[in-house]
Each structure stands twice: as C-alpha cells, then as structure tokens.
Scaffold this motif. Sequence first.
Motif, PDB file in Angstrom:
ATOM      1  N   LEU A  25       8.679 -15.823  25.820  1.00 22.28           N
ATOM      2  CA  LEU A  25       9.530 -16.973  25.529  1.00 22.28           C
ATOM      3  C   LEU A  25      10.157 -16.852  24.144  1.00 22.28           C
ATOM      4  O   LEU A  25      11.328 -17.168  23.938  1.00 22.28           O
ATOM      5  CB  LEU A  25       8.710 -18.262  25.641  1.00 22.28           C
ATOM      6  N   SER A  26       9.366 -16.364  23.172  1.00 20.94           N
ATOM      7  CA  SER A  26       9.878 -16.232  21.809  1.00 20.94           C
ATOM      8  C   SER A  26      10.990 -15.189  21.735  1.00 20.94           C
ATOM      9  O   SER A  26      11.960 -15.358  21.008  1.00 20.94           O
ATOM     10  CB  SER A  26       8.746 -15.868  20.847  1.00 20.94           C
ATOM     11  N   THR A  27      10.854 -14.106  22.519  1.00 21.63           N
ATOM     12  CA  THR A  27      11.885 -13.070  22.546  1.00 21.63           C
ATOM     13  C   THR A  27      13.169 -13.607  23.153  1.00 21.63           C
ATOM     14  O   THR A  27      14.274 -13.369  22.645  1.00 21.63           O
ATOM     15  CB  THR A  27      11.407 -11.850  23.355  1.00 21.63           C
ATOM     16  N   GLU A  28      13.035 -14.373  24.247  1.00 22.41           N
ATOM     17  CA  GLU A  28      14.199 -14.963  24.888  1.00 22.41           C
ATOM     18  C   GLU A  28      14.898 -15.944  23.952  1.00 22.41           C
ATOM     19  O   GLU A  28      16.128 -15.986  23.873  1.00 22.41           O
ATOM     20  CB  GLU A  28      13.785 -15.661  26.179  1.00 22.41           C
ATOM     21  N   THR A  29      14.105 -16.720  23.229  1.00 22.77           N
ATOM     22  CA  THR A  29      14.667 -17.688  22.289  1.00 22.77           C
ATOM     23  C   THR A  29      15.423 -16.984  21.167  1.00 22.77           C
ATOM     24  O   THR A  29      16.519 -17.398  20.778  1.00 22.77           O
ATOM     25  CB  THR A  29      13.565 -18.568  21.688  1.00 22.77           C
ATOM     26  N   ALA A  30      14.836 -15.894  20.637  1.00 27.06           N
ATOM     27  CA  ALA A  30      15.474 -15.144  19.560  1.00 27.06           C
ATOM     28  C   ALA A  30      16.776 -14.509  20.040  1.00 27.06           C
ATOM     29  O   ALA A  30      17.786 -14.523  19.329  1.00 27.06           O
ATOM     30  CB  ALA A  30      14.522 -14.062  19.052  1.00 27.06           C
ATOM     31  N   THR A  31      16.748 -13.975  21.275  1.00 30.30           N
ATOM     32  CA  THR A  31      17.959 -13.367  21.829  1.00 30.30           C
ATOM     33  C   THR A  31      19.052 -14.402  22.025  1.00 30.30           C
ATOM     34  O   THR A  31      20.222 -14.170  21.707  1.00 30.30           O
ATOM     35  CB  THR A  31      17.650 -12.688  23.184  1.00 30.30           C
ATOM     36  N   SER A  32      18.667 -15.560  22.538  1.00 30.24           N
ATOM     37  CA  SER A  32      19.622 -16.647  22.753  1.00 30.24           C
ATOM     38  C   SER A  32      20.230 -17.109  21.435  1.00 30.24           C
ATOM     39  O   SER A  32      21.436 -17.351  21.337  1.00 30.24           O
ATOM     40  CB  SER A  32      18.932 -17.820  23.444  1.00 30.24           C
ATOM     41  N   GLU A  33      19.397 -17.214  20.406  1.00 30.09           N
ATOM     42  CA  GLU A  33      19.894 -17.652  19.101  1.00 30.09           C
ATOM     43  C   GLU A  33      20.827 -16.611  18.493  1.00 30.09           C
ATOM     44  O   GLU A  33      21.826 -16.958  17.859  1.00 30.09           O
ATOM     45  CB  GLU A  33      18.721 -17.925  18.159  1.00 30.09           C
ATOM     46  N   THR A  34      20.515 -15.333  18.696  1.00 29.16           N
ATOM     47  CA  THR A  34      21.383 -14.265  18.191  1.00 29.16           C
ATOM     48  C   THR A  34      22.749 -14.316  18.867  1.00 29.16           C
ATOM     49  O   THR A  34      23.786 -14.159  18.222  1.00 29.16           O
ATOM     50  CB  THR A  34      20.735 -12.886  18.442  1.00 29.16           C
ATOM     51  N   ARG A  35      22.744 -14.551  20.177  1.00 30.99           N
ATOM     52  CA  ARG A  35      23.997 -14.668  20.922  1.00 30.99           C
ATOM     53  C   ARG A  35      24.814 -15.847  20.422  1.00 30.99           C
ATOM     54  O   ARG A  35      26.028 -15.740  20.226  1.00 30.99           O
ATOM     55  CB  ARG A  35      23.710 -14.821  22.416  1.00 30.99           C
ATOM     56  N   ARG A  36      24.162 -16.963  20.210  1.00 33.61           N
ATOM     57  CA  ARG A  36      24.889 -18.151  19.743  1.00 33.61           C
ATOM     58  C   ARG A  36      25.413 -17.959  18.329  1.00 33.61           C
ATOM     59  O   ARG A  36      26.501 -18.425  17.997  1.00 33.61           O
ATOM     60  CB  ARG A  36      23.975 -19.387  19.814  1.00 33.61           C
ATOM     61  N   ARG A  37      24.660 -17.259  17.499  1.00 28.18           N
ATOM     62  CA  ARG A  37      25.128 -16.993  16.140  1.00 28.18           C
ATOM     63  C   ARG A  37      26.376 -16.118  16.162  1.00 28.18           C
ATOM     64  O   ARG A  37      27.349 -16.377  15.454  1.00 28.18           O
ATOM     65  CB  ARG A  37      24.020 -16.329  15.320  1.00 28.18           C
ATOM     66  N   ALA A  38      26.343 -15.078  17.007  1.00 26.78           N
ATOM     67  CA  ALA A  38      27.511 -14.202  17.142  1.00 26.78           C
ATOM     68  C   ALA A  38      28.704 -14.971  17.696  1.00 26.78           C
ATOM     69  O   ALA A  38      29.850 -14.752  17.287  1.00 26.78           O
ATOM     70  CB  ALA A  38      27.178 -13.027  18.060  1.00 26.78           C
ATOM     71  N   ALA A  39      28.435 -15.895  18.608  1.00 27.13           N
ATOM     72  CA  ALA A  39      29.507 -16.698  19.192  1.00 27.13           C
ATOM     73  C   ALA A  39      30.099 -17.647  18.155  1.00 27.13           C
ATOM     74  O   ALA A  39      31.329 -17.815  18.082  1.00 27.13           O
ATOM     75  CB  ALA A  39      28.979 -17.486  20.392  1.00 27.13           C
ATOM     76  N   ARG A  40      29.257 -18.251  17.358  1.00 26.57           N
ATOM     77  CA  ARG A  40      29.754 -19.172  16.327  1.00 26.57           C
ATOM     78  C   ARG A  40      30.594 -18.425  15.296  1.00 26.57           C
ATOM     79  O   ARG A  40      31.619 -18.945  14.818  1.00 26.57           O
ATOM     80  CB  ARG A  40      28.580 -19.894  15.652  1.00 26.57           C
ATOM     81  N   ILE A  41      30.172 -17.214  14.938  1.00 30.40           N
ATOM     82  CA  ILE A  41      30.937 -16.412  13.977  1.00 30.40           C
ATOM     83  C   ILE A  41      32.324 -16.115  14.534  1.00 30.40           C
ATOM     84  O   ILE A  41      33.348 -16.283  13.851  1.00 30.40           O
ATOM     85  CB  ILE A  41      30.196 -15.102  13.650  1.00 30.40           C
ATOM     86  N   ALA A  42      32.385 -15.670  15.793  1.00 33.94           N
ATOM     87  CA  ALA A  42      33.676 -15.352  16.416  1.00 33.94           C
ATOM     88  C   ALA A  42      34.565 -16.579  16.495  1.00 33.94           C
ATOM     89  O   ALA A  42      35.766 -16.520  16.207  1.00 33.94           O
ATOM     90  CB  ALA A  42      33.457 -14.776  17.815  1.00 33.94           C
TER      91      ALA A  42
END
Length: 212
Positions: A5-22
């Motif tokens: 669950l922690s890995t999935e959460t970290a991956t999801s947060e990384t995706r959202r961070r990249a999306a917010r930057i774009a």
Amino acid sequence: MPPTLSTETATSETRRRAARIATEVLAPWVWVLGLPLAVAWQVTGHRLGEALMWGLIVGITGSLIPMAVIVRGAKQGKWDSHHVTNRAGRLIPFAACIGSLALGFVVLIVGSAPHEMIALAAAELACLLVALAVTFGFKFKISMHAIVAAGATVMLMRVYGPWLALLFLGVAWVCWSRVELKDHSVAEVSVGTLVGLIVGGGAFITLASALG
C-alpha cells in the motif's frame, strides 16, 4: 510480490506531483507569454528592441492582463482556481482573454507589426472563440492547456523549423497531466489538441503566408 500500500501511495503521489508540475509549467498563460516573444525574436531578425515591443504587446494583452483578472477572481471565490476547472465559471475569463487580446490585435495592425505577429494574435483569437463556442454551445469543457500547447508547437515549427516537433512531448505531458489530475477527460484534451493543431496552428500558417 504485489506492491504494498505504501508503494502504491508513493507512486500515486509521484504521478500527481509530475502532473502538477506539467499543469503549472506548461499552463496556457506561460505559452501565451513566451510564444510571441520567441516568434518576434525570429521574425524581426533578432532585433531585441523590436522583438520585445511586438512580443510583449501580444504577451501582455493575451496572457498577463487576462491572468490578472483570473487570479483576482479566484481569490474572490468566483471560480475554483486560476485554472478555472469548473466549466460554468469560464465565461468571464474567456471574455477577459478575448477583449484584452483583441485590443492587442488592433495595436499590432495600427502599428504595422510584422505579419507573423498579426497572424499569431489572430490565431490565438480564433482559438479562444472556438473554445468559447464549444464550452458553452456544446457544454463541453475543452482543455485550454491542450489547445494552447498544440497550437504553439505548430507555430514554433513554422517559424523555427520542423525540429521543434520535439515540443509535442510537452503537449503529451500536459495533456496527460490534465487527465491525471482529473481536471479533464481524455476526450476533452483530445479535442483541445485537435483545435490547437487545426485552428491555432492552421490559422497561423495560412494567415502568415497570406499576409506575407
């Protein structure tokens, strides 16, 4: 082993961070401020004074003035954010963009600006009018991020050369970001991209050739 669950959460947060930057770095106002300066630099023969003058006329009236209206409205709670993700709240921002850029367009004509700059402002106006019609006529929240990014890429390719097709990587990134953040659907960014290519890029190429 399945991801924790922690890995999935970290991956999801990384995706959202990249999306917010774009979403922020490749926002419409950023393109509309930088694009006319880049085009003006090339079409004026790299004459700094002229490039700044013509580029800033389009950049200020097409980007900074409308963005000031949008940010102020967001702070007053008139719409959800400076990206105005709620479709119904887009009427005033559209009106501000169209009215301000139309003023800049008149200044370019009266001032005998390079024909590419007149074509640029006209193409941006065309995109705004089409987006306005689609947003309220068809009640379809077309993506302005996609329209502006795709249109700007075609314009820069016309002015600087086909190698700038590399910018389509940025178009794909920002379109992905809008879907990832759930601000738009795949259909909304896809239609936005087509409008940017056909209306924005197409109008610019046609007008620049006709006026030249």
